[in-house]
Design a protein around this motif. Structure first.
Motif, PDB file in Angstrom:
ATOM      1  N   PHE A 230       0.843  -1.193   0.000  1.00 38.78           N
ATOM      2  CA  PHE A 230       0.000   0.000   0.000  1.00 38.78           C
ATOM      3  C   PHE A 230       0.879   1.243   0.000  1.00 38.78           C
ATOM      4  CE2 PHE A 230      -3.419  -2.414   2.687  1.00 38.78           C
ATOM      5  CZ  PHE A 230      -3.561  -3.320   1.653  1.00 38.78           C
ATOM      6  N   HIS A 231       0.340   2.310  -0.557  1.00 38.99           N
ATOM      7  CA  HIS A 231       1.027   3.608  -0.554  1.00 38.99           C
ATOM      8  C   HIS A 231       0.340   4.524   0.460  1.00 38.99           C
ATOM      9  CE1 HIS A 231       3.164   7.150  -1.825  1.00 38.99           C
ATOM     10  NE2 HIS A 231       2.037   7.763  -2.117  1.00 38.99           N
ATOM     11  N   PHE A 232       1.140   5.203   1.268  1.00 38.01           N
ATOM     12  CA  PHE A 232       0.596   6.059   2.313  1.00 38.01           C
ATOM     13  C   PHE A 232       1.024   7.507   2.078  1.00 38.01           C
ATOM     14  CE2 PHE A 232       1.039   1.811   4.025  1.00 38.01           C
ATOM     15  CZ  PHE A 232      -0.206   1.583   4.590  1.00 38.01           C
ATOM     16  N   PRO A 233       0.177   8.309   1.444  1.00 38.41           N
ATOM     17  CA  PRO A 233       0.512   9.724   1.232  1.00 38.41           C
ATOM     18  C   PRO A 233       0.602  10.464   2.557  1.00 38.41           C
ATOM     19  CG  PRO A 233      -1.774   9.305   0.649  1.00 38.41           C
ATOM     20  CD  PRO A 233      -1.163   7.975   0.910  1.00 38.41           C
ATOM     21  N   LYS A 234       1.393  11.527   2.569  1.00 39.43           N
ATOM     22  CA  LYS A 234       1.634  12.271   3.800  1.00 39.43           C
ATOM     23  C   LYS A 234       0.626  13.406   4.012  1.00 39.43           C
ATOM     24  CE  LYS A 234       5.390   9.962   4.804  1.00 39.43           C
ATOM     25  NZ  LYS A 234       5.433   9.024   5.937  1.00 39.43           N
ATOM     26  N   VAL A 235       0.122  13.980   2.934  1.00 37.39           N
ATOM     27  CA  VAL A 235      -0.755  15.142   3.059  1.00 37.39           C
ATOM     28  C   VAL A 235      -2.228  14.728   3.065  1.00 37.39           C
ATOM     29  CG1 VAL A 235      -1.385  17.385   2.110  1.00 37.39           C
ATOM     30  CG2 VAL A 235       0.969  16.574   1.909  1.00 37.39           C
ATOM     31  N   SER A 236      -2.591  13.847   2.174  1.00 35.94           N
ATOM     32  CA  SER A 236      -3.998  13.436   2.059  1.00 35.94           C
ATOM     33  C   SER A 236      -4.450  12.715   3.325  1.00 35.94           C
ATOM     34  CB  SER A 236      -4.179  12.513   0.853  1.00 35.94           C
ATOM     35  OG  SER A 236      -3.815  13.181  -0.335  1.00 35.94           O
ATOM     36  N   ASP A 237      -5.683  12.975   3.723  1.00 34.78           N
ATOM     37  CA  ASP A 237      -6.241  12.379   4.931  1.00 34.78           C
ATOM     38  C   ASP A 237      -7.167  11.227   4.547  1.00 34.78           C
ATOM     39  OD1 ASP A 237      -6.799  13.141   8.069  1.00 34.78           O
ATOM     40  OD2 ASP A 237      -8.527  12.200   7.097  1.00 34.78           O
ATOM     41  N   ARG A 238      -6.929  10.062   5.164  1.00 36.90           N
ATOM     42  CA  ARG A 238      -7.734   8.878   4.856  1.00 36.90           C
ATOM     43  C   ARG A 238      -8.586   8.427   6.043  1.00 36.90           C
ATOM     44  NH1 ARG A 238      -3.579   4.899   1.515  1.00 36.90           N
ATOM     45  NH2 ARG A 238      -3.634   6.045  -0.457  1.00 36.90           N
ATOM     46  N   HIS A 239      -8.622   9.219   7.084  1.00 38.99           N
ATOM     47  CA  HIS A 239      -9.423   8.839   8.243  1.00 38.99           C
ATOM     48  C   HIS A 239     -10.921   8.988   7.940  1.00 38.99           C
ATOM     49  CE1 HIS A 239      -5.533  10.026  10.232  1.00 38.99           C
ATOM     50  NE2 HIS A 239      -5.748   8.851  10.780  1.00 38.99           N
ATOM     51  N   THR A 240     -11.742   8.387   8.780  1.00 42.93           N
ATOM     52  CA  THR A 240     -13.181   8.606   8.686  1.00 42.93           C
ATOM     53  C   THR A 240     -13.490  10.064   9.029  1.00 42.93           C
ATOM     54  OG1 THR A 240     -13.541   8.045  11.000  1.00 42.93           O
ATOM     55  CG2 THR A 240     -13.640   6.241   9.393  1.00 42.93           C
TER      56      THR A 240
ATOM     57  N   ASP B  84     -12.410  14.712  15.160  1.00 39.57           N
ATOM     58  CA  ASP B  84     -11.790  14.562  16.478  1.00 39.57           C
ATOM     59  C   ASP B  84     -10.328  15.034  16.471  1.00 39.57           C
ATOM     60  OD1 ASP B  84     -14.109  13.530  17.512  1.00 39.57           O
ATOM     61  OD2 ASP B  84     -13.494  11.425  17.306  1.00 39.57           O
ATOM     62  N   MET B  85      -9.673  14.901  15.329  1.00 40.32           N
ATOM     63  CA  MET B  85      -8.264  15.289  15.212  1.00 40.32           C
ATOM     64  C   MET B  85      -8.087  16.784  14.944  1.00 40.32           C
ATOM     65  SD  MET B  85      -6.940  12.016  12.976  1.00 40.32           S
ATOM     66  CE  MET B  85      -5.319  12.721  12.682  1.00 40.32           C
ATOM     67  N   GLY B  86      -9.191  17.514  14.847  1.00 40.52           N
ATOM     68  CA  GLY B  86      -9.093  18.955  14.658  1.00 40.52           C
ATOM     69  C   GLY B  86      -9.586  19.466  13.337  1.00 40.52           C
ATOM     70  N   SER B  87     -10.129  18.580  12.490  1.00 36.53           N
ATOM     71  CA  SER B  87     -10.681  18.984  11.187  1.00 36.53           C
ATOM     72  C   SER B  87      -9.672  19.786  10.353  1.00 36.53           C
ATOM     73  CB  SER B  87     -11.969  19.801  11.382  1.00 36.53           C
ATOM     74  OG  SER B  87     -12.884  19.119  12.192  1.00 36.53           O
ATOM     75  N   ASN B  88      -8.421  19.347  10.387  1.00 33.90           N
ATOM     76  CA  ASN B  88      -7.380  20.084   9.672  1.00 33.90           C
ATOM     77  C   ASN B  88      -7.532  19.947   8.166  1.00 33.90           C
ATOM     78  OD1 ASN B  88      -5.885  21.107  11.910  1.00 33.90           O
ATOM     79  ND2 ASN B  88      -5.108  19.034  12.271  1.00 33.90           N
ATOM     80  N   GLU B  89      -7.613  21.060   7.478  1.00 34.55           N
ATOM     81  CA  GLU B  89      -7.617  21.037   6.027  1.00 34.55           C
ATOM     82  C   GLU B  89      -6.223  20.652   5.533  1.00 34.55           C
ATOM     83  OE1 GLU B  89      -9.025  24.598   4.286  1.00 34.55           O
ATOM     84  OE2 GLU B  89     -10.863  24.662   5.489  1.00 34.55           O
ATOM     85  N   SER B  90      -6.174  20.083   4.356  1.00 38.90           N
ATOM     86  CA  SER B  90      -4.897  19.600   3.836  1.00 38.90           C
ATOM     87  C   SER B  90      -3.876  20.720   3.698  1.00 38.90           C
ATOM     88  CB  SER B  90      -5.102  18.914   2.484  1.00 38.90           C
ATOM     89  OG  SER B  90      -5.720  19.791   1.554  1.00 38.90           O
TER      90      SER B  90
END
Length: 477
Positions: free
Chosen positions: A411-421, A427-433
């Motif tokens: 699998f590839h795991f990008p650093k910027v894109s968010d894959r959480h639900t 819960d993590m702060g709704s951080n925009e990319s």
């Protein structure tokens, strides 16, 4: 990975045939008497500052260029193979502006240093760069030397030399010799150098001087044409492509005339003219068509190829247009099996500006492209029949040891894109990319700012050559 194609074999022949007709009947202007004399001595027809090429001459000289070579880095683990299906990324090049908070400002030495740190520490950008930015606060006559010093300080990857005529090339070579040694530079590629034709159908003295100096020591050249369909080339893409091809072939012939076997990269960088205001436009589908066709042509000549940009866009800021166009142009260029992709990270405004945040996004995208480029690894273990049989109908694979053993490499795991639900993202702060990219940018610069890949003796030699004192103050003008 299957190579994308937009031209049939018959269409490739038509493009090549038209290019050869241009070379034979129209000719290429070489605006340097020394170059014209070299062509005359080699038996080429020269008339009124133009050189005319027969098909046999083109075939003879182009065939001398290698299909594969390796660019050496200070760190041998970061040597870069060029050709044979490898892919390499280089950052933006030559932009005079930085985009901050939606506004342009002129680029400075501080910005150049920051981008040198970013390229040097990047997990996905392979070349540290060349003219990362056109610095407004550095005197023109030492700008290229100061830039190379920054690249060598902050990266142990290969760099790109200056193409500012004989002076720029000689300075780049000398600075490489200080780092690698004169004999090493004379026998091994340590940098790649961009040479642009002057469309339509000419090469300037500045470009030709650069080609001569680099070819003397066998340093690789990107022989590039950036025709603007509708302005410096016909408005038809086929006509612009035939013109581009003629220019690139002429430049390759000249490089092989100077030094048979000199490494070259076919540089297809053409785009179209925005007919609303006459400016270059690089963010559209035309750029992908040009890049794909250029890759096909380069393969016909058995040469590595530079695509017409990487993550390029006409957008003025990093926005939806920027993301859409950059993703399309980069994927299109990679799918064409391009070997060297310039402007792979940070570029905005048809090469005219750089963005720190966009660099982070583009870098992440380059990582995804490398993942896609690798394709699928298929063997008995990966086909996982025994695992499928074990889990059977209505089972699950999440807790299976096979999943644990393979998901990290598969699998590839990008650093910027968010894959959480969505709920976890909230819960993590709704951080925009964009905020994520800004945080990553700050952390990267802070973490790597004090790293120096040069020993003190070598650094002092380079600083003195570049016109800097021990405190990095400019001492030359």
């Amino acid at each position: 990975m299957h190579k994308a194609a937009v031209l049939s074999e018959e269409e490739l022949k038509k493009i090549n045939s038209t290019s050869l007709k241009i070379l034979n009947e129209v000719g290429i202007g070489f605006h340097y008497d020394y170059a014209l004399d070299l062509f005359k001595k080699a038996g080429f027809k020269v008339d009124n500052g133009k050189v005319f090429f027969t098909e046999e001459q083109v075939d003879e000289y182009v065939s001398k260029a290698p299909s594969f070579f390796t660019v050496k880095a200070m760190n041998p683990e970061k040597n870069i193979p060029i050709g044979r299906g490898y892919i390499s990324f280089a950052p933006g090049y030559g932009s005079p502006f930085i985009v901050e908070e939606g506004c342009n400002r002129q680029a400075t030495l501080s910005d150049f240093r920051n981008f040198a740190i970013l390229t040097g520490s990047s997990p996905h950008i392979d070349f540290s760069g060349g003219i990362l930015l056109d610095m407004k606060d550095v005197p023109a006559d030492i700008k290229h030397k100061v830039g190379i010093l920054e690249l060598l300080r902050h990266s142990d990857k290969p760099f790109m030399g200056s193409s500012d005529g004989a002076r720029g090339a000689k300075d780049s070579i000398k600075m490489a010799e200080i780092v690698f040694g004169e004999d090493f530079v004379a026998n091994k590629p340590v940098m790649v150098n961009l040479i642009n034709a002057n469309s339509p159908l000419a090469y300037s003295k500045t470009s030709l001087e650069s080609m001569i100096e680099y070819s003397k020591v066998s340093q690789p050249l990107i022989i590039s044409s950036i025709t603007m369909a509708g302005a410096t080339a016909p408005a038809t893409l086929a006509g612009a492509l035939a013109l581009q091809n003629a220019e690139v072939l002429a430049g390759i012939v000249f490089s092989q005339l100077i030094n048979p076997g000199n490494p070259v990269i076919y540089g297809g960088a053409s785009a179209v003219t925005d007919m609303q205001d006459g400016e270059l436009s690089v963010g559209g589908g035309e750029t992908v068509l040009f890049a794909t066709a250029s890759a096909q042509l380069a393969r016909e000549y058995n040469l590595p190829v530079r695509g017409g940009g990487g993550s390029v866009t006409d957008a003025k800021i990093h926005d939806n247009q920027s993301s859409q166009e950059s993703g399309m142009t980069l994927l299109g260029t990679v799918a064409a099996d391009t070997d060297f992709i310039l402007h792979a990270a940070g570029s905005l405004q048809f090469y005219n500006a750089m963005s720190y945040e966009k660099f982070i996004f583009d870098e992440d995208l380059c990582g995804t492209m490398k993942y896609i480029k690798k394709g699928l690894n298929i063997d008995e273990e990966k086909l996982a029949f025994d695992v499928i049989k074990e889990v059977g109908c209505c089972g699950e694979f999440l807790s299976n040891i096979h999943t644990f053993n393979h998901f990290r490499e598969e699998f590839h795991f990008p650093k910027v894109s968010d894959r959480h639900t969505y709920s976890k993202w909230v819960d993590m702060g709704s951080n925009e990319s964009l905020e994520v990219a800004k945080r990553m940018l700050k952390e990267r610069l802070e973490e790597n700012r004090n790293k120096n890949y040069l020993d003190s003796t070598t650094e002092k030699q380079l600083m003195k050559y570049a016109g800097l004192d021990e405190k990095d103050n400019l001492t030359a003008s």
